[in-house]
Design an enzyme around this catalytic site. Structure first.
Site, PDB file in Angstrom:
ATOM      1  N   GLU A  80      -8.302   2.773  39.647  1.00 56.31           N
ATOM      2  CA  GLU A  80      -7.640   3.399  40.997  1.00 56.31           C
ATOM      3  C   GLU A  80      -6.426   4.153  40.891  1.00 56.31           C
ATOM      4  O   GLU A  80      -6.095   4.801  41.710  1.00 56.31           O
ATOM      5  CB  GLU A  80      -7.706   2.159  42.087  1.00 56.31           C
ATOM      6  CG  GLU A  80      -6.422   1.066  41.835  1.00 56.31           C
ATOM      7  CD  GLU A  80      -6.191   0.442  42.878  1.00 56.31           C
ATOM      8  OE1 GLU A  80      -5.064   0.443  43.688  1.00 56.31           O
ATOM      9  OE2 GLU A  80      -7.181  -0.428  43.696  1.00 56.31           O
ATOM     10  N   GLU A  96     -27.954   4.861  51.995  1.00 55.11           N
ATOM     11  CA  GLU A  96     -28.852   4.931  53.152  1.00 55.11           C
ATOM     12  C   GLU A  96     -29.322   6.074  53.787  1.00 55.11           C
ATOM     13  O   GLU A  96     -29.924   5.979  54.674  1.00 55.11           O
ATOM     14  CB  GLU A  96     -27.892   3.803  54.199  1.00 55.11           C
ATOM     15  CG  GLU A  96     -27.855   2.401  53.767  1.00 55.11           C
ATOM     16  CD  GLU A  96     -29.202   1.434  53.477  1.00 55.11           C
ATOM     17  OE1 GLU A  96     -30.230   2.049  53.965  1.00 55.11           O
ATOM     18  OE2 GLU A  96     -29.026   0.604  52.823  1.00 55.11           O
TER      19      GLU A  96
END
EC number: 4.2.1.126
Length: 302
Positions: A116, A85
């Site tokens: 992960e 954004e």
């Protein structure tokens, strides 16, 4: 190796929701909402630490450094959301705020098995973007022990970069590694262990503050207006006009003329109107003042 989840607050069982499956729908949702209300207060408690991180990020930007997020699963996706954004909102280069997620692009939409837990990948992903000492790394992990993030933070520290850890478990592994520990303690989740809920919300709030604060400190906001917004669609073209109107009090026709003359740069158009400058002179004045409108106006005596 066995992971002791019992030591993690985010993995605890919440007494407020132990019988949530038996509640009527409205009562069930009120339990969720009441727990969510605790999140903002948990973030409020760590505002001083967030401020330290914001100042470090803004300082890095001034030196040509970047903000890099490293996370896995929900945490990684929240980093991607925040980073993606920044260019349309603040007109930043896409490489200035970068988010890395364990498992790469595929992991944005679906879980990648064991990603992960891959420490080497955490380091390799940083090396692939030429991470260096001028950058700031924010490791994001609700649990505070994700190996991908731990390794990334350790590597960043070795290079001498500033590091921050965003986790919802106090005294976590990543908090002990990082220079700045950002630990909003939101307590156990409504659904036990579902850290996409309160923990995820807390992480999103903190990430909002990190980038918004750093962009304000970088001259990307005048008053409360996003003066470097990119006009990539009809709505944003009109938003640019509205921003110039709100910042200057000029007519819509004057705002449109100024924006047209400077190639759709809100910040330049505002300075043109307020200081009665040409597009070229306004751009030069802004450059002299590192993009800060107020400083440019002060220098101009406007």
């Amino acid at each position: 190796m066995k992971i002791d989840l019992n030591t993690m607050i985010t993995e605890g069982r919440n007494p407020a929701s132990e019988n949530i499956d038996e509640l009527p729908t409205e009562a069930m949702l009120r339990v969720i909402n009441q727990e969510d209300q605790k999140v903002a207060l948990a973030v409020e408690a760590i505002v001083p630490e967030i401020a330290r991180a914001v100042d470090a990020i803004a300082a890095a930007f001034q030196q040509g450094g970047r903000l890099i997020y490293s996370g896995a699963g929900t945490s990684g996706r929240l980093g991607i959301l925040d980073a993606s954004e920044c260019p349309p909102t603040y007109g930043t280069p896409r490489e200035q705020v970068v988010a890395l997620i364990a498992g790469g692009h595929k992991a944005i939409l679906q879980a990648v098995e064991n990603a992960e837990d891959n420490r080497d990948m955490g380091v390799d992903d940083l090396k692939a973007i030429n991470f260096n000492a001028k950058d700031v790394l924010v490791g994001i992990a609700a649990s505070g022990r994700t190996p991908y993030v731990v390794a990334a933070l350790e590597y960043a520290r070795q290079l001498g970069a500033t590091t921050a850890a965003l986790t919802c478990n106090p005294d976590s592994e990543i908090a002990r590694i990082a220079d700045i520990a950002l630990t909003p303690v939101v307590g156990p989740e409504v659904v036990t262990g579902s850290s996409r809920m309160k923990a995820g919300t807390a992480q999103k709030l903190v990430l909002n503050m990190l980038t918004t604060g750093a962009m304000i400190r970088s001259g990307k906001v005048y008053g409360n207006l996003m003066v470097d917004v990119e006009a990539t669609n009809k709505k944003l073209i009109q938003r640019q006009v509205n921003i110039v109107l709100q910042a200057t009090g000029c007519s819509e026709a004057e705002a449109q003329r100024a924006l047209s003359a400077c190639g759709g740069q809100c910040k330049t158009a505002i300075l043109m109107v307020l200081a009665r400058l040409s597009a070229e002179d306004a751009q030069a004045l802004l450059q002299q003042n590192r993009g800060f409108i107020r400083q440019a106006l002060h220098q101009q005596g406007a």
